[in-house]
Motif scaffolding. Structure first.
Motif, PDB file in Angstrom:
ATOM      1  N   LEU A   1       0.839  -1.195   0.000  1.00 34.88           N
ATOM      2  CA  LEU A   1       0.000   0.000   0.000  1.00 34.88           C
ATOM      3  C   LEU A   1       0.875   1.247   0.000  1.00 34.88           C
ATOM      4  O   LEU A   1       2.060   1.209   0.346  1.00 34.88           O
ATOM      5  N   LYS A   2       0.289   2.371  -0.370  1.00 34.49           N
ATOM      6  CA  LYS A   2       1.054   3.605  -0.536  1.00 34.49           C
ATOM      7  C   LYS A   2       1.601   4.128   0.779  1.00 34.49           C
ATOM      8  O   LYS A   2       2.741   4.557   0.869  1.00 34.49           O
ATOM      9  N   SER A   3       0.776   4.107   1.812  1.00 38.52           N
ATOM     10  CA  SER A   3       1.173   4.662   3.106  1.00 38.52           C
ATOM     11  C   SER A   3       0.999   3.620   4.201  1.00 38.52           C
ATOM     12  O   SER A   3       0.049   2.816   4.152  1.00 38.52           O
ATOM     13  N   PRO A   4       1.882   3.601   5.203  1.00 39.62           N
ATOM     14  CA  PRO A   4       1.679   2.678   6.333  1.00 39.62           C
ATOM     15  C   PRO A   4       0.326   2.868   7.017  1.00 39.62           C
ATOM     16  O   PRO A   4      -0.230   1.911   7.565  1.00 39.62           O
ATOM     17  N   LEU A   5      -0.208   4.104   7.000  1.00 39.35           N
ATOM     18  CA  LEU A   5      -1.505   4.350   7.624  1.00 39.35           C
ATOM     19  C   LEU A   5      -2.634   3.652   6.877  1.00 39.35           C
ATOM     20  O   LEU A   5      -3.696   3.401   7.458  1.00 39.35           O
ATOM     21  N   ASP A   6      -2.417   3.347   5.583  1.00 48.58           N
ATOM     22  CA  ASP A   6      -3.457   2.651   4.817  1.00 48.58           C
ATOM     23  C   ASP A   6      -3.716   1.256   5.373  1.00 48.58           C
ATOM     24  O   ASP A   6      -4.836   0.749   5.287  1.00 48.58           O
ATOM     25  N   TYR A   7      -2.673   0.640   5.960  1.00 46.65           N
ATOM     26  CA  TYR A   7      -2.872  -0.683   6.570  1.00 46.65           C
ATOM     27  C   TYR A   7      -3.790  -0.580   7.783  1.00 46.65           C
ATOM     28  O   TYR A   7      -4.609  -1.466   8.035  1.00 46.65           O
ATOM     29  N   VAL A   8      -3.638   0.518   8.543  1.00 50.44           N
ATOM     30  CA  VAL A   8      -4.498   0.725   9.710  1.00 50.44           C
ATOM     31  C   VAL A   8      -5.938   0.937   9.263  1.00 50.44           C
ATOM     32  O   VAL A   8      -6.872   0.357   9.823  1.00 50.44           O
ATOM     33  N   ARG A   9      -6.124   1.778   8.247  1.00 49.87           N
ATOM     34  CA  ARG A   9      -7.482   2.051   7.759  1.00 49.87           C
ATOM     35  C   ARG A   9      -8.118   0.786   7.200  1.00 49.87           C
ATOM     36  O   ARG A   9      -9.306   0.511   7.435  1.00 49.87           O
ATOM     37  N   LYS A  10      -7.338   0.015   6.468  1.00 50.00           N
ATOM     38  CA  LYS A  10      -7.854  -1.232   5.895  1.00 50.00           C
ATOM     39  C   LYS A  10      -8.234  -2.221   7.000  1.00 50.00           C
ATOM     40  O   LYS A  10      -9.256  -2.900   6.919  1.00 50.00           O
TER      41      LYS A  10
END
Length: 448
Positions: A308-317
């Motif tokens: 994913l583009k940003s590490p925060l995207d893993y949290v959101r997902k």
């Protein structure tokens, strides 16, 4: 136990057919009996770090004063063949506390103490507790590590209770450091909604009332739909569906587990939570000191392998996946399905079901709430609390446990599939730090 390199499985004590059923000789419940089936001999291990060296006599006295009051810690699990079906019963016994407190003699060598403690706990996973005594013991290691002045390991057979019950019982032996006259508390639900918000005021017009009922109907339909889909998914997983092949998917497990634990700050987790606008999962368990037995269900959570583009995207997902699971009755349904299987097919049938689910999936994740305050036992302040298990048919199990302002992750790893489990633990923390750094970058961008 091992003898001459050969592992010996200790069988339950058997009692004669003229055994007189007394009221105190209670039959083991079917869920409890599951943990004595072949290939499902599961032990709970609570690793505790201390800020001071362990005074064994003080700990022993506190355990004897509190823990032994509970029948399951002072009873044998005895095979009763009088009914002709080989059932197991709880039979009260006199406990010799010295049989359960183990203080190993640590050789004074040049071995790294962190490695020494790690090896000791790993060696425990290759052994079982003699069934001629209650199935628990306490190991005290008075060696200084990078995380604590001393380490103890409480080993408890899973048949004595589930993680929540045993955590509550364990904490009944502790006192809060801020006020030694108070017992520690576990998190309780703070999400109870004001019922007045759900009621319909007489001043509301009819369209507002209709809208509220439509929303409730939609939520109900969504709940039922999600539940049906999730139950079908777990059913197909039991029958034929299997995760993609990965290093964690093993055809068989070894007899040795490795246990790696890492701790992160709750303040950092809250910071990431605010940066991603997500809710921190509430571990809701009331503080009680009565063991309720073993109550558990399953939920299958998808893991997407993608860059994913940003590490925060893993949290959101991850939040999207968890919110979806919150609007489902999957765990409740699997609990009752397991009860039905126990009723009609016995503990062996239920064990086969549990083994099938675990062998078809990549890893197990579980969590339990620890005390909100810093606590001590017999004058020993606790540094960290890291519960885990061994004996389960899976290559990787991850436990999360909260304690005061910390969250500890424990990884129980099959010794044959991951050559360097410490690297896995470091990568776990490293991933979290990447997420934290991304949250800091987002905050700096907002400020600029």
């Amino acid at each position: 136990m091992e003898r001459g390199g050969e592992k010996i499985i200790l069988k339950p004590i058997r009692i004669s057919k003229n055994f007189n059923e007394e009221k105190e000789a209670i039959l083991l419940s079917p869920p409890t009996r599951m943990f004595h089936e072949p290939n499902y001999n599961v032990y709970i291990v609570a690793i505790m770090g201390w800020k001071v060296p362990i005074e064994v006599d003080a700990i022993k006295a506190e355990i004897q004063r509190k823990l032994l009051k509970h029948p399951r810690f002072s009873s044998l699990q005895v095979m009763d063949e009088s009914a002709g079906r080989g059932e197991m019963r709880w039979v009260p016994t006199t406990v010799n506390i010295d049989d359960h407190i183990i203080v190993p003699q640590i050789a004074d060598d040049k071995m790294d103490t962190d490695k020494l403690v790690e090896e000791y706990i790993s060696n425990l996973s290759t052994t079982t507790i003699d069934m001629s005594k209650p199935l628990w013991d306490f190991h005290a290691l008075n060696v200084k590590t990078s995380q604590a002045k001393a380490t103890s390991i409480s080993r408890i057979h899973h048949s004595l209770g589930d993680g929540v019950s045993l955590m509550s019982l364990l904490l009944s032996c502790f006192w809060t450091i801020s006020d030694p006259s108070y017992l520690p508390t576990l998190p309780v639900s703070s999400s109870s909604k004001d019922k007045s918000n759900l009621s319909i005021s007489n001043r509301e017009d009819i369209w507002s009332s209709i809208w509220q009922y439509l929303v409730k109907l939609w939520l109900l339909v969504k709940l039922l739909f999600n539940t049906v889909v999730d139950v079908l998914l777990i059913t197909t997983t039991t029958l034929f569906l299997k995760d993609s092949q990965s290093p964690f998917m093993v055809a068989h497990r070894s007899n040795r587990q490795r246990f790696i634990y890492r701790t992160v700050s709750f303040d950092d987790i809250k910071f990431v939570k605010s940066a991603t606008n997500t809710a921190v999962a509430e571990m809701v368990e009331e503080n009680a000191t009565v063991i309720q037995g073993n109550c558990f269900g399953f939920a299958i959570i998808p893991l997407t392998l993608a860059q994913l583009k940003s590490p925060l995207d893993y949290v959101r997902k991850g939040k999207i996946a968890m919110d979806r699971k919150k609007h489902s009755l999957e765990t409740g349904c699997t609990f009752y399905i397991l009860q039905l299987i126990l009723k009609f097919f016995g503990s062996r049938g239920a064990t086969r079901l549990a083994e099938r689910i675990l062998s078809q999936t990549t890893l197990i994740f579980s969590n339990v709430a620890g005390p909100l305050e810093e606590v001590s036992l017999a004058g020993h302040p606790l540094t960290f609390l890291a519960p885990t298990c061994y004996g389960h048919p899976t290559g990787l199990m991850i436990h999360a446990c909260s304690y005061a302002k910390k969250l500890t992750f424990v990884m129980a790893v099959d010794g044959e599939i991951i050559p360097n489990p410490n690297q896995l633990g470091d990568d776990f923390v490293g991933s979290f730090m990447h997420i934290k750094e991304a949250a800091l970058s987002k905050l700096r961008t907002k400020v600029d």
